[in-house]
Enzyme design. Structure first.
Site, mmCIF file in Angstrom:
data_model
loop_
_atom_site.group_PDB
_atom_site.id
_atom_site.type_symbol
_atom_site.label_atom_id
_atom_site.label_comp_id
_atom_site.label_asym_id
_atom_site.label_seq_id
_atom_site.Cartn_x
_atom_site.Cartn_y
_atom_site.Cartn_z
ATOM 1 N N LYS A 52 0.958 -1.289 -0.109
ATOM 2 C CA LYS A 52 0.085 0.059 0.041
ATOM 3 C C LYS A 52 0.845 1.496 0.058
ATOM 4 C CE LYS A 52 -3.818 -2.643 2.085
ATOM 5 N NZ LYS A 52 -4.445 -2.681 3.240
ATOM 6 N N GLN A 96 -4.495 -1.419 9.484
ATOM 7 C CA GLN A 96 -4.415 -2.777 8.973
ATOM 8 C C GLN A 96 -4.991 -3.766 9.805
ATOM 9 O OE1 GLN A 96 -3.166 -3.425 5.734
ATOM 10 N NE2 GLN A 96 -4.030 -5.663 6.195
ATOM 11 N N ASP A 119 -10.901 2.983 3.985
ATOM 12 C CA ASP A 119 -11.214 1.564 3.861
ATOM 13 C C ASP A 119 -12.826 1.263 3.668
ATOM 14 O OD1 ASP A 119 -9.231 -0.128 3.775
ATOM 15 O OD2 ASP A 119 -9.077 -0.264 5.905
#
Ligand code: NDP
Length: 285
Positions: A52, A96, A119
């Site tokens: 990422k 994460q 997200d």
């Protein structure tokens, strides 16, 4: 022979468009910034975070790395989220998953400012999706929709079957397909005669987590098949779909790797740029 839907190519296009927007924002003195929080030292999570951050560098997004030890307390993590929420230079916050067992993922997700929820997991983002309002869409299902668009596959009027009902993939996928006017059926581990239900579908999205479970017996000839699964096996990474068996009968299919996976990461970039764009007037004002 099916059209192979190339996620690597479509993801590169999405990143290219995001990079273009980053240049436009730079003209207004704004650099999109993604804060990436990694708790603990799970190697798979560390590798996702590295990928990422590499995507951010390519697109021109600043990434801020917050690595916390596996023994970080809920309070310490909450304090970091609060600080990132309050920092006007941070446009997106990514924590994460999975978190170490002693930390509560739900409260972490709910703590993130919905304006920075790139997200798309926050209840407000999901609520906006249900209500058809603008907001961040979860990256994996949003990536699937982007792939379909890129290949001129219009779900409108199609019978779509989504296998899997998780909050991060199956449920938002079903809602996005419904928004695109598909007739959607959501299947799961209790679905009776799953093969027969899937065989009715013009579009099958498999988000199960079972290597090669979806074989030719699930697929109507000419159907579009999207494989979200990522399963690490002795023969390497495989999807939930038995690609070799299904590809000859499908009209279009995503491979694994090189299908949905790269799209998920690309949509995170797109969401981060969108977050910066929404914040830009506030910063300039
Ligand atoms: P979850 O484990 O949260 O959900 C799996 C779903 O599949 C559940 O709804 C479950 O049903 C259903 N299921 C399990 N076994 C069966 C079965 N035998 N028949 C029918 N349904 C079944 O997984 P995720 O949604 O998080 O992920 C799904 C897959 O997608 C995984 O392989 C994951 O690695 C991958 N993934 C890929 C991403 C990408 O970027 N490509 C991103 C996120 C995930 P029930 O609810 O009844 O238990």
């Amino acid at each position: 022979m099916a059209t192979i839907i190339d996620g690597v190519k479509v993801a590169a296009e999405v990143r290219g468009r995001a990079a273009e927007e980053v240049r436009e924002l730079a003209a207004h003195g704004v650099t999109p910034c993604l804060a990436v929080v990694l708790v603990g030292d799970d190697p798979a999570s560390a590798s996702y975070v590295r990928m990422k951050e590499r995507d951010c560098a390519e697109v021109g997004i600043e990434s801020r790395d917050h690595r916390l030890s596996a023994t970080t307390s809920q309070q310490e993590l909450d304090d970091l989220i609060d600080a990132l929420n309050a920092d006007p230079a941070v446009h997106g916050i990514l924590v994460q998953m999975p978190l170490p067992e002693h930390l509560d993922p739900e409260s972490v997700i709910e703590r993130i400012d919905p304006a920075k929820d790139v997200d798309g997991f926050h209840p407000e983002s999901l609520g906006h999706l249900v209500r058809g309002l603008p907001g961040f869409r979860a990256c994996t299902p949003a990536g699937v929709m982007e792939m379909l668009r890129a290949y001129d596959i219009d779900p409108s009027g199609m019978r779509a079957v989504v296998i899997g009902r998780s909050t991060i993939v199956g449920k938002p996928m079903a809602l996005l397909l419904l928004e695109a006017n598909a007739t959607v059926t959501v299947c799961h581990s209790r679905t009776k005669d799953l093969e027969a239900v899937c065989r009715e579908a013009d579009l099958v999205v498999a988000a199960i987590g079972r290597p090669k479970m979806v074989d030719a017996s699930y697929i109507k000839p000419g159907a579009v098949v999207i494989d979200v699964g990522i399963n690490r096996t002795d023969e390497g990474m495989v999807g939930d779909v038995d690609f070799a068996a299904v590809e000859p009968i499908a009209s279009a299919i995503t491979p694994v790797p090189g299908g949905v996976g790269p799209m998920t990461r690309a949509m995170l970039m797109a969401n981060t740029v969108a977050a910066a764009r929404s914040a830009a007037p506030r910063e300039q004002g």
